[in-house]
Design an enzyme around this catalytic site. Structure first.
Site, PDB file in Angstrom:
ATOM      1  N   CYS A  83      36.066  47.336  39.347  1.00 57.63           N
ATOM      2  CA  CYS A  83      36.528  47.646  40.700  1.00 57.63           C
ATOM      3  C   CYS A  83      37.968  47.160  40.856  1.00 57.63           C
ATOM      4  O   CYS A  83      38.277  46.008  40.543  1.00 57.63           O
ATOM      5  CB  CYS A  83      35.617  46.969  41.714  1.00 57.63           C
ATOM      6  SG  CYS A  83      36.139  47.193  43.429  1.00 57.63           S
ATOM      7  N   CYS A 134      31.993  44.388  46.855  1.00 58.65           N
ATOM      8  CA  CYS A 134      32.939  44.406  47.977  1.00 58.65           C
ATOM      9  C   CYS A 134      32.774  45.621  48.890  1.00 58.65           C
ATOM     10  O   CYS A 134      33.415  45.701  49.935  1.00 58.65           O
ATOM     11  CB  CYS A 134      34.379  44.328  47.465  1.00 58.65           C
ATOM     12  SG  CYS A 134      34.970  45.835  46.660  1.00 58.65           S
ATOM     13  N   CYS A 154      31.146  60.679  39.427  1.00 57.27           N
ATOM     14  CA  CYS A 154      32.489  61.250  39.569  1.00 57.27           C
ATOM     15  C   CYS A 154      33.310  60.237  40.372  1.00 57.27           C
ATOM     16  O   CYS A 154      33.139  60.117  41.586  1.00 57.27           O
ATOM     17  CB  CYS A 154      32.375  62.592  40.272  1.00 57.27           C
ATOM     18  SG  CYS A 154      33.868  63.578  40.218  1.00 57.27           S
TER      19      CYS A 154
END
Length: 166
Positions: A83, A134, A154
């Site tokens: 992330c 998060c 995706c």
């Protein structure tokens, strides 16, 4: 007259049928993001300070980058995609595949690190993916991917950072 009555009944019957082509099991079993508490929570101002404009748009405002615009699209190195907001590991390079969609695609997430919501933004139900740590928006998952899972995660490249294997 009888033809009009039959035709009318058929029209009402067809109109009342509920289509299920977009109602995938995955989308039925998700909660909305507003119901969830995340380990990492920050104010909008704090996120704006830490993220680029594009990362903020994707991760915090559920935006979508232009297809083909991510530097990670053609990345073939071994490693882990994390992330961009909190560095939670999300996808391993060995699950990445070329989907032809213009976005990095994976057939499997790192279990427990990706969470799901239902998204109706384009008029029908889709399964949205976000970081389980998060809450950052990543992209969507579809059931048209390769084996062994049959899934296509995706993902917006701007929502990811890549950490090469050592």
């Amino acid at each position: 007259m009888l033809k009009k009555i039959v035709l009318g009944i058929l029209c009402v019957g067809f109109a009342s049928c509920k289509g299920t082509s977009q109602e995938k099991e995955m989308a039925k079993t998700t909660q909305t993001k507003s119901e969830k508490k995340f380990e990492i929570t920050k104010t909008e101002a704090e996120w704006r300070k830490e993220l680029t404009d594009m990362e903020f748009y994707i991760l915090r405002k559920a935006g979508t980058e232009n297809p083909g615009s991510s530097d990670l699209l053609d990345n073939k190195k071994e490693g882990t995609y994390v992330c961009a907001a909190c560095e939670t590991p999300l996808f391993k390079s060995e699950t990445k595949f070329k989907s032809g969609t213009g976005w990095p695609s994976f057939y499997q997430e790192i279990e427990g690190n990706v969470a799901y919501d239902v998204d109706y933004k384009i008029g029908y139900k889709r399964t949205e993916e976000h970081c389980a740590t998060c809450g950052g928006h990543l992209g969507h998952v579809f059931e048209d991917g390769p084996e062994p899972t049959g899934l296509r995660h995706c993902i917006n490249g701007a929502a990811l950072n890549f950490i090469p294997s050592k």
